[in-house]
Design a protein around this motif. Structure first.
Motif, PDB file in Angstrom:
ATOM      1  N   LEU A 129     -28.346   4.120   4.430  1.00 10.61           N
ATOM      2  CA  LEU A 129     -28.650   5.549   4.379  1.00 10.61           C
ATOM      3  C   LEU A 129     -29.706   5.916   5.410  1.00 10.61           C
ATOM      4  O   LEU A 129     -29.566   6.912   6.131  1.00 10.61           O
ATOM      5  CB  LEU A 129     -29.113   5.946   2.971  1.00 10.61           C
ATOM      6  CG  LEU A 129     -29.500   7.408   2.778  1.00 10.61           C
ATOM      7  CD1 LEU A 129     -28.326   8.334   3.081  1.00 10.61           C
ATOM      8  CD2 LEU A 129     -30.010   7.636   1.358  1.00 10.61           C
ATOM      9  N   LEU A 130     -30.757   5.136   5.500  1.00  9.55           N
ATOM     10  CA  LEU A 130     -31.833   5.449   6.445  1.00  9.55           C
ATOM     11  C   LEU A 130     -31.337   5.404   7.895  1.00  9.55           C
ATOM     12  O   LEU A 130     -31.842   6.141   8.741  1.00  9.55           O
ATOM     13  CB  LEU A 130     -33.014   4.492   6.252  1.00  9.55           C
ATOM     14  CG  LEU A 130     -33.787   4.703   4.948  1.00  9.55           C
ATOM     15  CD1 LEU A 130     -34.835   3.604   4.767  1.00  9.55           C
ATOM     16  CD2 LEU A 130     -34.434   6.081   4.914  1.00  9.55           C
ATOM     17  N   THR A 131     -30.351   4.579   8.166  1.00  9.37           N
ATOM     18  CA  THR A 131     -29.775   4.501   9.509  1.00  9.37           C
ATOM     19  C   THR A 131     -29.049   5.790   9.882  1.00  9.37           C
ATOM     20  O   THR A 131     -29.051   6.203  11.034  1.00  9.37           O
ATOM     21  CB  THR A 131     -28.785   3.315   9.591  1.00  9.37           C
ATOM     22  OG1 THR A 131     -29.498   2.126   9.310  1.00  9.37           O
ATOM     23  CG2 THR A 131     -28.155   3.216  10.967  1.00  9.37           C
TER      24      THR A 131
ATOM     25  N   THR B  32     -28.783  -6.909  -4.631  1.00 10.25           N
ATOM     26  CA  THR B  32     -29.099  -6.470  -3.272  1.00 10.25           C
ATOM     27  C   THR B  32     -28.482  -5.107  -2.935  1.00 10.25           C
ATOM     28  O   THR B  32     -28.651  -4.620  -1.826  1.00 10.25           O
ATOM     29  CB  THR B  32     -28.599  -7.502  -2.243  1.00 10.25           C
ATOM     30  OG1 THR B  32     -27.184  -7.648  -2.392  1.00 10.25           O
ATOM     31  CG2 THR B  32     -29.281  -8.851  -2.451  1.00 10.25           C
ATOM     32  N   ASP B  33     -27.785  -4.494  -3.892  1.00  7.22           N
ATOM     33  CA  ASP B  33     -27.099  -3.234  -3.623  1.00  7.22           C
ATOM     34  C   ASP B  33     -28.062  -2.113  -3.228  1.00  7.22           C
ATOM     35  O   ASP B  33     -27.796  -1.360  -2.290  1.00  7.22           O
ATOM     36  CB  ASP B  33     -26.274  -2.788  -4.824  1.00  7.22           C
ATOM     37  CG  ASP B  33     -25.095  -3.700  -5.091  1.00  7.22           C
ATOM     38  OD1 ASP B  33     -24.724  -4.474  -4.185  1.00  7.22           O
ATOM     39  OD2 ASP B  33     -24.555  -3.652  -6.205  1.00  7.22           O
ATOM     40  N   ALA B  34     -29.162  -1.970  -3.948  1.00  5.99           N
ATOM     41  CA  ALA B  34     -30.110  -0.885  -3.659  1.00  5.99           C
ATOM     42  C   ALA B  34     -30.679  -1.043  -2.258  1.00  5.99           C
ATOM     43  O   ALA B  34     -30.742  -0.077  -1.483  1.00  5.99           O
ATOM     44  CB  ALA B  34     -31.227  -0.844  -4.695  1.00  5.99           C
ATOM     45  N   TYR B  35     -31.086  -2.236  -1.903  1.00  4.99           N
ATOM     46  CA  TYR B  35     -31.632  -2.484  -0.571  1.00  4.99           C
ATOM     47  C   TYR B  35     -30.587  -2.175   0.503  1.00  4.99           C
ATOM     48  O   TYR B  35     -30.877  -1.492   1.490  1.00  4.99           O
ATOM     49  CB  TYR B  35     -32.112  -3.934  -0.438  1.00  4.99           C
ATOM     50  CG  TYR B  35     -32.589  -4.264   0.950  1.00  4.99           C
ATOM     51  CD1 TYR B  35     -33.860  -3.886   1.382  1.00  4.99           C
ATOM     52  CD2 TYR B  35     -31.762  -4.939   1.848  1.00  4.99           C
ATOM     53  CE1 TYR B  35     -34.283  -4.171   2.668  1.00  4.99           C
ATOM     54  CE2 TYR B  35     -32.180  -5.226   3.127  1.00  4.99           C
ATOM     55  CZ  TYR B  35     -33.445  -4.849   3.537  1.00  4.99           C
ATOM     56  OH  TYR B  35     -33.857  -5.127   4.820  1.00  4.99           O
ATOM     57  N   GLY B  36     -29.371  -2.656   0.315  1.00  8.22           N
ATOM     58  CA  GLY B  36     -28.313  -2.434   1.304  1.00  8.22           C
ATOM     59  C   GLY B  36     -27.975  -0.961   1.460  1.00  8.22           C
ATOM     60  O   GLY B  36     -27.824  -0.458   2.579  1.00  8.22           O
ATOM     61  N   PHE B  37     -27.873  -0.239   0.343  1.00  8.78           N
ATOM     62  CA  PHE B  37     -27.574   1.186   0.418  1.00  8.78           C
ATOM     63  C   PHE B  37     -28.715   1.935   1.098  1.00  8.78           C
ATOM     64  O   PHE B  37     -28.481   2.788   1.963  1.00  8.78           O
ATOM     65  CB  PHE B  37     -27.313   1.770  -0.974  1.00  8.78           C
ATOM     66  CG  PHE B  37     -27.171   3.269  -0.955  1.00  8.78           C
ATOM     67  CD1 PHE B  37     -26.062   3.864  -0.373  1.00  8.78           C
ATOM     68  CD2 PHE B  37     -28.166   4.075  -1.470  1.00  8.78           C
ATOM     69  CE1 PHE B  37     -25.942   5.250  -0.327  1.00  8.78           C
ATOM     70  CE2 PHE B  37     -28.061   5.447  -1.432  1.00  8.78           C
ATOM     71  CZ  PHE B  37     -26.945   6.047  -0.850  1.00  8.78           C
TER      72      PHE B  37
END
Length: 113
Positions: free
Chosen positions: A25-27, A16-21
């Motif tokens: 980042l988008l935020t 889930t690291d890619a999704y969380g990062f």
């Protein structure tokens, strides 16, 4: 794999690291974040590179050792920092186990020879 789902008695692994990062980042991403410096070159850096590539953000890796498409910390200059306004630390330095430590010397400080 950092998440395991048990479905029908079978274990299925996910990362889930890619999704969380990406969501984080988008935020915080601004329009001027077109290039990023990635400090470190381990597994977390690989995840960050994947997300930046997906979002069309150019990046440059910084590491202690010279590798292809990577610069060493001593090559970070004030000018480089003016070009790369997004800096992502993927090293363990600065976290709970390494408080107060930094991945690299401050490039704005006077260099000693």
């Amino acid at each position: 794999v950092n998440t395991v789902k048990i479905e029908g008695g079978k274990k299925i692994g996910f990362n889930t690291d890619a999704y969380g990062f990406e969501q984080t980042l988008l935020t915080h991403k601004e329009s001027f974040h077109r290039q990023a410096l990635i400090l470190g070159d381990g597994a977390t850096a690989k995840t960050v590179r994947y997300v930046l590539d997906k979002l069309g953000i150019n990046f440059l890796n910084v590491s202690r050792t010279g590798k292809p498409h990577t610069i060493t910390y001593d090559r970070i200059t004030p000018r480089l920092l003016q070009e790369y306004l997004l800096i992502i630390n993927t090293t363990p330095l600065g976290n709970l186990n390494h408080p107060g430590q930094q991945p690299a010397p401050n490039p704005f400080s006077r260099r000693r020879t």
